[in-house]
Write a protein that holds these residues in place. Structure first.
Motif, PDB file in Angstrom:
ATOM      1  N   PRO A 100       7.555   4.154   6.700  1.00  0.00           N
ATOM      2  CA  PRO A 100       6.935   5.422   7.096  1.00  0.00           C
ATOM      3  C   PRO A 100       7.563   6.150   8.282  1.00  0.00           C
ATOM      4  N   SER A 101       8.331   5.472   9.153  1.00  0.00           N
ATOM      5  CA  SER A 101       8.823   6.140  10.353  1.00  0.00           C
ATOM      6  C   SER A 101      10.078   5.459  10.873  1.00  0.00           C
ATOM      7  N   PRO A 102      10.825   6.145  11.768  1.00  0.00           N
ATOM      8  CA  PRO A 102      11.997   5.515  12.382  1.00  0.00           C
ATOM      9  C   PRO A 102      11.652   4.223  13.118  1.00  0.00           C
ATOM     10  N   ALA A 103      10.488   4.173  13.752  1.00  0.00           N
ATOM     11  CA  ALA A 103      10.083   2.960  14.477  1.00  0.00           C
ATOM     12  C   ALA A 103       9.904   1.791  13.514  1.00  0.00           C
ATOM     13  N   HIS A 104       9.290   2.050  12.358  1.00  0.00           N
ATOM     14  CA  HIS A 104       9.122   0.995  11.361  1.00  0.00           C
ATOM     15  C   HIS A 104      10.477   0.490  10.868  1.00  0.00           C
ATOM     16  N   ARG A 105      11.437   1.446  10.672  1.00  0.00           N
ATOM     17  CA  ARG A 105      12.749   1.048  10.177  1.00  0.00           C
ATOM     18  C   ARG A 105      13.490   0.175  11.187  1.00  0.00           C
ATOM     19  N   LEU A 106      13.417   0.548  12.467  1.00  0.00           N
ATOM     20  CA  LEU A 106      14.057  -0.248  13.504  1.00  0.00           C
ATOM     21  C   LEU A 106      13.434  -1.642  13.589  1.00  0.00           C
ATOM     22  N   HIS A 108      21.895   1.572   5.729  1.00  0.00           N
ATOM     23  CA  HIS A 108      21.807   2.966   6.145  1.00  0.00           C
ATOM     24  C   HIS A 108      20.423   3.247   6.718  1.00  0.00           C
ATOM     25  N   LEU A 109      20.358   3.597   8.002  1.00  0.00           N
ATOM     26  CA  LEU A 109      19.116   4.096   8.593  1.00  0.00           C
ATOM     27  C   LEU A 109      19.139   5.614   8.446  1.00  0.00           C
ATOM     28  N   GLY A 110      18.665   6.094   7.325  1.00  0.00           N
ATOM     29  CA  GLY A 110      18.787   7.505   6.967  1.00  0.00           C
ATOM     30  C   GLY A 110      19.835   7.673   5.892  1.00  0.00           C
ATOM     31  N   ALA A 111      19.559   8.521   4.914  1.00  0.00           N
ATOM     32  CA  ALA A 111      20.465   8.704   3.780  1.00  0.00           C
ATOM     33  C   ALA A 111      21.609   9.638   4.147  1.00  0.00           C
ATOM     34  N   PRO A 136      15.728   5.340   3.762  1.00  0.00           N
ATOM     35  CA  PRO A 136      15.711   6.798   3.953  1.00  0.00           C
ATOM     36  C   PRO A 136      14.562   7.234   4.853  1.00  0.00           C
ATOM     37  N   GLY A 137      14.687   8.440   5.416  1.00  0.00           N
ATOM     38  CA  GLY A 137      13.629   9.010   6.243  1.00  0.00           C
ATOM     39  C   GLY A 137      13.297  10.413   5.796  1.00  0.00           C
ATOM     40  N   VAL A 138      12.074  10.842   6.053  1.00  0.00           N
ATOM     41  CA  VAL A 138      11.666  12.197   5.658  1.00  0.00           C
ATOM     42  C   VAL A 138      12.456  13.243   6.451  1.00  0.00           C
ATOM     43  N   GLU A 139      13.003  12.842   7.605  1.00  0.00           N
ATOM     44  CA  GLU A 139      13.744  13.781   8.446  1.00  0.00           C
ATOM     45  C   GLU A 139      15.198  13.960   8.021  1.00  0.00           C
ATOM     46  N   ASP A 140      15.656  13.194   7.036  1.00  0.00           N
ATOM     47  CA  ASP A 140      17.076  13.216   6.669  1.00  0.00           C
ATOM     48  C   ASP A 140      17.552  14.614   6.268  1.00  0.00           C
TER      49      ASP A 140
END
Length: 416
Positions: A228-234, A319-322, A349-353
């Motif tokens: 759901p978020s960059p923090a979750h991905r990290l 990939h942290l972000g597509a 992927p992130g919604v901000e990509d």
């Protein structure tokens, strides 16, 4: 196969064994490319997956063409100095003498040019940017074009309009091609060209043999994980990095994300390094070497680490972000699994990509009114420096230099 061609293939296989070991054998398309270059003196476009062995084609062809100094040196136009360093080392293993001309060895240019004329250089590696250097363009290039035995255009998709925003200087190769002596063989290679780009590059080469292989990489296992978020991905990455095989690359979309990710992972006890276009060249080289030597678990990088980095046993790419395109994605995941049976590739992927892609696209080239302001500010009689032009047209240096480079390639301005 005629007797002459059989003999050429036997010599080609012998060179390959010196280059890659006694176990090495030419793939059928590798031989077809070498045959076309050495025997038929043709132009060839190789669109083959990463790790297929495109460099073996031009090194073997070079060795055969240079036998007895019958032909001039091979000129390889290659986009990254990191790739050049790897290629010089590879060439030496096959007894091929390679030199580079680049911005870091200006004081050696005369010496290298003399070595070329004396027949002491088998391979000359240059970056596309050399084609825009006035001293090289006006002093070295005309003599080089007249003596070139084989021209190699590496990452040839940049010749097509797909790559203009990345390497505008590649378009100068049209002039280089036009000035080559008749029947000078030319090899263009890439792993990332769709059908349109392949057709475009082949047309620019003229009457080219196109050898296109499969894009399939059986060693790679691809996956996508939505969080759901960059923090979750990290957090997920820090918790699962130990489950990824060997050492690898973590790609981010921005310099800030690369720095933040590297700092976070180090804070969680992981041995990682960051790699961005804003880092010093010495720091980038050190980070590359640490990954090559498996001294770190991961290199956290932007797209600055792309073409040119070769670690055959790379175990994973995350990939942290597509990336902004399937071509960019394929190129980056292609770093993994070259000489191992299994490598992990994971996209988070992130919604901000999409917003990040749009932002970078907006910076790619200034709007028309700013281009016209630059042209109006340039005097037709007296040159003006980029530094002096910058405040007049209210453009930052990097964007101004890119604009001038594209205008120069298209003949609207000239760098002197």
């Amino acid at each position: 196969m005629s007797q002459d061609r059989t003999a050429v293939r036997e010599r080609a296989e012998a060179v390959l064994r010196r280059l890659a070991g006694d176990h090495a054998r030419l793939r059928e398309d590798q031989w077809r490319a070498i045959e076309a270059l050495v025997v038929d003196r043709r132009r060839v476009l190789c669109v083959q997956r990463t790790g297929w062995g495109k460099s073996a084609v031009y090194f073997v062809a070079t060795a055969l063409l240079r036998e007895g100094n019958r032909h001039g040196p091979t000129v390889i136009v290659s986009p990254l100095l990191a790739l050049m360093r790897n290629q010089v080392e590879s060439a030496a293993r096959a007894g091929i003498r390679a030199r580079t001309i680049n911005s870091a060895n200006l004081d050696e240019w005369d010496e290298i040019t003399a070595e070329i004329h004396a027949g002491a250089v088998d391979v000359l590696l240059i970056s596309p940017e050399r084609l825009n250097n006035p001293d090289f363009r006006d002093g070295v290039l005309p003599k080089l074009a007249a003596t070139t035995g084989l021209l190699v255009v590496d990452e040839a998709h940049c010749v097509s309009d797909w790559g203009h925003d990345f390497r505008p200087d590649y378009r100068r190769l049209r002039t280089f091609l036009a000035n080559l002596p008749e029947r000078t063989p030319v090899l263009a290679t890439t792993a990332t060209a769709n059908a349109r780009v392949t057709q475009d590059v082949a047309e620019q080469l003229g009457d080219a043999l196109v050898l296109r292989g499969t894009l399939d990489r059986e060693s790679l296992r691809l996956g996508v994980l939505d969080l759901p978020s960059p923090a979750h991905r990290l957090a997920w990455l820090a918790d699962h990095l130990d489950r990824l095989p060997g050492s690898g690359i973590v790609y981010t979309l921005t310099v800030a994300a690369a720095t933040e990710t590297a700092d976070f992972l180090r804070g969680r006890g992981w041995s990682v390094a960051s790699y961005t276009g804003q880092a010093e060249d010495a720091d980038r080289r050190a980070a590359e070497q640490d990954l090559l030597d498996n001294k770190i678990k991961a290199l956290v990088a932007t797209s600055a680490l792309g073409m040119g980095f070769d670690k055959p046993d790379l175990g994973f790419v995350v990939h942290l972000g597509a990336p902004p395109s399937p071509i960019a994605y394929y190129q980056q995941v292609g770093r993994a699994g070259r000489a191992v049976e299994h490598a992990e590739v994971l996209l988070l992927p992130g919604v901000e990509d999409a917003a990040i892609w749009r932002y970078f696209a907006s910076l790619a080239f200034p709007p028309e009114e700013q281009v016209r302001a630059v042209l109006a500010a340039l005097d037709t009689e007296r040159p003006i420096s980029t530094q002096a032009l910058e405040p007049v047209v209210d453009l930052r240096r990097a964007r101004l230099e890119l604009m001038l480079k594209v205008l120069d390639v298209d003949g609207a301005v000239r760098r002197v």
